[in-house]
Scaffold this motif. Structure first.
Motif, mmCIF file in Angstrom:
data_model
loop_
_atom_site.group_PDB
_atom_site.id
_atom_site.type_symbol
_atom_site.label_atom_id
_atom_site.label_comp_id
_atom_site.label_asym_id
_atom_site.label_seq_id
_atom_site.Cartn_x
_atom_site.Cartn_y
_atom_site.Cartn_z
ATOM 1 N N VAL A 58 -2.482 2.674 9.563
ATOM 2 C CA VAL A 58 -1.578 2.016 8.630
ATOM 3 C C VAL A 58 -0.559 3.029 8.108
ATOM 4 O O VAL A 58 0.560 2.673 7.769
ATOM 5 C CB VAL A 58 -2.382 1.395 7.468
ATOM 6 C CG1 VAL A 58 -1.471 0.587 6.574
ATOM 7 C CG2 VAL A 58 -3.494 0.518 8.019
ATOM 8 N N ARG A 64 5.590 9.294 6.844
ATOM 9 C CA ARG A 64 6.171 9.963 5.697
ATOM 10 C C ARG A 64 5.256 11.062 5.191
ATOM 11 O O ARG A 64 4.094 11.134 5.549
ATOM 12 C CB ARG A 64 6.442 8.954 4.586
ATOM 13 C CG ARG A 64 7.034 7.695 5.163
ATOM 14 C CD ARG A 64 8.265 7.149 4.559
ATOM 15 N NE ARG A 64 8.583 7.438 3.209
ATOM 16 C CZ ARG A 64 8.922 6.463 2.369
ATOM 17 N NH1 ARG A 64 8.833 5.228 2.730
ATOM 18 N NH2 ARG A 64 9.332 6.776 1.166
ATOM 19 N N ALA A 122 3.184 13.340 -0.963
ATOM 20 C CA ALA A 122 4.296 13.072 -1.874
ATOM 21 C C ALA A 122 3.806 13.154 -3.316
ATOM 22 O O ALA A 122 2.750 12.633 -3.639
ATOM 23 C CB ALA A 122 4.867 11.686 -1.598
ATOM 24 N N PRO A 123 4.536 13.854 -4.186
ATOM 25 C CA PRO A 123 4.108 13.941 -5.583
ATOM 26 C C PRO A 123 4.278 12.596 -6.274
ATOM 27 O O PRO A 123 5.137 11.809 -5.903
ATOM 28 C CB PRO A 123 5.060 14.986 -6.174
ATOM 29 C CG PRO A 123 6.281 14.905 -5.325
ATOM 30 C CD PRO A 123 5.814 14.523 -3.954
ATOM 31 N N PRO A 124 3.443 12.307 -7.281
ATOM 32 C CA PRO A 124 3.590 11.047 -7.993
ATOM 33 C C PRO A 124 4.884 11.012 -8.780
ATOM 34 O O PRO A 124 5.351 12.025 -9.291
ATOM 35 C CB PRO A 124 2.378 11.027 -8.930
ATOM 36 C CG PRO A 124 1.988 12.451 -9.089
ATOM 37 C CD PRO A 124 2.356 13.132 -7.807
ATOM 38 N N ALA A 125 5.455 9.828 -8.859
ATOM 39 C CA ALA A 125 6.663 9.669 -9.670
ATOM 40 C C ALA A 125 6.296 9.837 -11.134
ATOM 41 O O ALA A 125 5.241 9.438 -11.574
ATOM 42 C CB ALA A 125 7.270 8.289 -9.440
ATOM 43 N N ARG A 154 1.165 4.257 -2.582
ATOM 44 C CA ARG A 154 1.162 5.673 -2.251
ATOM 45 C C ARG A 154 2.400 6.391 -2.760
ATOM 46 O O ARG A 154 2.319 7.482 -3.329
ATOM 47 C CB ARG A 154 1.072 5.842 -0.727
ATOM 48 C CG ARG A 154 0.793 7.271 -0.300
ATOM 49 C CD ARG A 154 0.886 7.402 1.190
ATOM 50 N NE ARG A 154 2.217 7.015 1.654
ATOM 51 C CZ ARG A 154 2.533 6.845 2.923
ATOM 52 N NH1 ARG A 154 1.628 6.989 3.861
ATOM 53 N NH2 ARG A 154 3.763 6.501 3.266
ATOM 54 N N ASP A 155 3.556 5.780 -2.592
ATOM 55 C CA ASP A 155 4.791 6.478 -2.952
ATOM 56 C C ASP A 155 4.978 6.588 -4.456
ATOM 57 O O ASP A 155 5.733 7.432 -4.928
ATOM 58 C CB ASP A 155 6.005 5.767 -2.339
ATOM 59 C CG ASP A 155 6.010 5.914 -0.825
ATOM 60 O OD1 ASP A 155 5.135 6.635 -0.309
ATOM 61 O OD2 ASP A 155 6.875 5.304 -0.180
ATOM 62 N N ILE A 156 4.335 5.723 -5.229
ATOM 63 C CA ILE A 156 4.578 5.744 -6.674
ATOM 64 C C ILE A 156 3.394 6.324 -7.438
ATOM 65 O O ILE A 156 3.570 7.180 -8.295
ATOM 66 C CB ILE A 156 4.930 4.331 -7.166
ATOM 67 C CG1 ILE A 156 6.337 3.993 -6.679
ATOM 68 C CG2 ILE A 156 4.869 4.256 -8.678
ATOM 69 C CD1 ILE A 156 6.719 2.579 -6.821
ATOM 70 N N ILE A 157 2.185 5.886 -7.132
ATOM 71 C CA ILE A 157 1.031 6.462 -7.840
ATOM 72 C C ILE A 157 0.748 7.860 -7.305
ATOM 73 O O ILE A 157 0.229 8.713 -8.020
ATOM 74 C CB ILE A 157 -0.195 5.537 -7.701
ATOM 75 C CG1 ILE A 157 0.110 4.180 -8.329
ATOM 76 C CG2 ILE A 157 -1.421 6.150 -8.359
ATOM 77 C CD1 ILE A 157 -1.006 3.196 -8.235
ATOM 78 N N ARG A 163 0.824 -1.206 0.000
ATOM 79 C CA ARG A 163 0.000 0.000 0.000
ATOM 80 C C ARG A 163 0.862 1.261 0.000
ATOM 81 O O ARG A 163 0.654 2.164 -0.813
ATOM 82 C CB ARG A 163 -0.903 0.015 1.243
ATOM 83 C CG ARG A 163 -1.768 1.249 1.350
ATOM 84 C CD ARG A 163 -2.410 1.325 2.729
ATOM 85 N NE ARG A 163 -3.278 2.475 2.848
ATOM 86 C CZ ARG A 163 -2.872 3.686 3.188
ATOM 87 N NH1 ARG A 163 -1.594 3.895 3.424
ATOM 88 N NH2 ARG A 163 -3.717 4.683 3.283
ATOM 89 N N ASN A 164 1.845 1.317 0.905
ATOM 90 C CA ASN A 164 2.644 2.536 1.022
ATOM 91 C C ASN A 164 3.835 2.541 0.072
ATOM 92 O O ASN A 164 4.074 3.526 -0.616
ATOM 93 C CB ASN A 164 3.137 2.707 2.460
ATOM 94 C CG ASN A 164 1.974 2.952 3.418
ATOM 95 O OD1 ASN A 164 0.851 3.172 2.974
ATOM 96 N ND2 ASN A 164 2.248 2.897 4.693
#
Lengths: 266, 67
Positions: free
Chosen positions: B1, B5, B9-12, A85-88, A80-81
């Motif tokens: 959960v 962080r 955060a911006p999307p890659a 979350r970190d990529i999308i 999930r993270n």
């Protein structure tokens, strides 16, 4: 593999493993179709394992997690993270968490079948399975991209790279188009397939070769089977690493493609 | 959960090294293929290597622009 050993004994020569070792006949008594072969049964088995495990864990959640709950939650949080979350991106990732989590666990379990005793066949070394998974990802990232940007906007985003002079677009657009719409699904599926195929073949070479050296060669030569079996063990651990890594990479790329489709136009 | 962080955060975007592989493959096949077709049409043996090199050059240029 059994029939291969029998064949090797009969012909008094070592028969190296080949692509034919990946083709399983239907189970005895079953209709002559691809629906009742070992990889297909493994596929259903993996779904039962995954669904069963996570249903079992989530039915009896506790505030202080036990070992199984800790493992399940850790895996879910990781996908999930770390992948969602970190990529999308934190704005859009939530609808895709079920897809990413299913992809990751499904591929992971089917890959690990390659080194689990008695199963010992990675399902994804039959290329049809990665093809279908890549097709699902392909449909999803194109669908959400068109939905977000409209067809024209999406095509512009996917075929016209930013920050280049206008006269160069006729040259670069075909490359970008082929890269995004043709080679993405191909490399996605073939990377998974080829890693599983090659890894399984490697283990077959060392284990069957070791067996042949041990049982079918005279005394001083058959000692060579010892390093062969040792390397088989080493490569089994190496395969465990590759199998986890490939499940991760497939899901990572799925998330990257979806994230790329949803990203802002520039 | 949620961890600690950054929640926004911006999307890659195109920041993955894997894109390099598909871009290079695409460059080589598109312009190599074009050169091969030209060679077949004209009966020459010139355009296939030219197309291959042009495809690689184009792909590398795009990788350079992207990162």
């Amino acid at each position: 593999v059994g029939f291969l050993l029998a064949a090797a004994e009969e012909s008094e020569g070592f028969v190296p493993p080949s692509a034919e070792d990946f083709v399983y006949p239907p189970y005895p008594g079953m209709p002559d179709s691809i629906l009742f072969t070992k990889p297909v049964v493994q596929l259903f088995f993996s779904v039962i394992i995954i669904a069963g495990f996570f249903l079992y864990v989530t039915r009896r959640l506790q505030l202080v997690p036990g070992r199984a709950q800790f493992f399940a939650e850790g895996m879910y949080t990781f996908v999930r993270n770390g992948l969602g979350r970190d990529i999308i991106g934190s704005k859009d990732f939530q609808p895709f968490v079920p897809l990413l989590f299913s992809l990751f666990t499904f591929i992971l379990v089917n890959n690990l079948f390659g080194i689990i005793p008695l199963i010992q066949f990675p399902t994804m070394s039959r290329v049809a399975f990665p093809y279908v998974l890549a097709a699902i990802v392909y449909i999803v990232f194109n669908y959400v991209g068109i939905k977000r940007h409209g067809f024209g906007g999406y095509m512009r985003m996917m075929t016209m790279p930013p920050n280049v002079p206008a006269w160069i677009y006729p040259i670069l657009t075909p490359i970008e188009f082929a890269s995004n719409f043709i080679f993405r699904p191909i490399t996605l599926s073939l990377r998974l397939f080829a890693n599983m195929f090659a890894g399984h073949l490697l283990l077959l070479v060392f284990i069957l070769g070791g067996e042949y050296l041990l049982l079918h060669t005279p005394f001083p030569t058959n000692l060579v089977s010892i390093p062969a079996f040792l390397l088989a063990i080493v490569f089994t651990f190496f395969e465990a690493l590759v199998e986890v890594l490939q499940a991760y990479i497939f899901t990572l790329l799925a998330a990257l493609y979806i994230g790329g489709s949803l990203a802002e136009e520039h | 959960v949620d961890g600690q962080r950054d929640p926004v955060a911006p999307p890659a975007r195109g920041g993955d090294g894997w894109t390099v592989i598909t871009l290079l493959l695409a460059g080589v096949t598109v312009y190599g293929g074009l050169g091969w077709l030209l060679d077949r049409w004209l009966g020459t043996e010139l355009f296939l290597p030219v197309g291959l090199l042009a495809g690689v050059a184009g792909a590398i240029y795009m990788v350079y622009k992207r990162f």
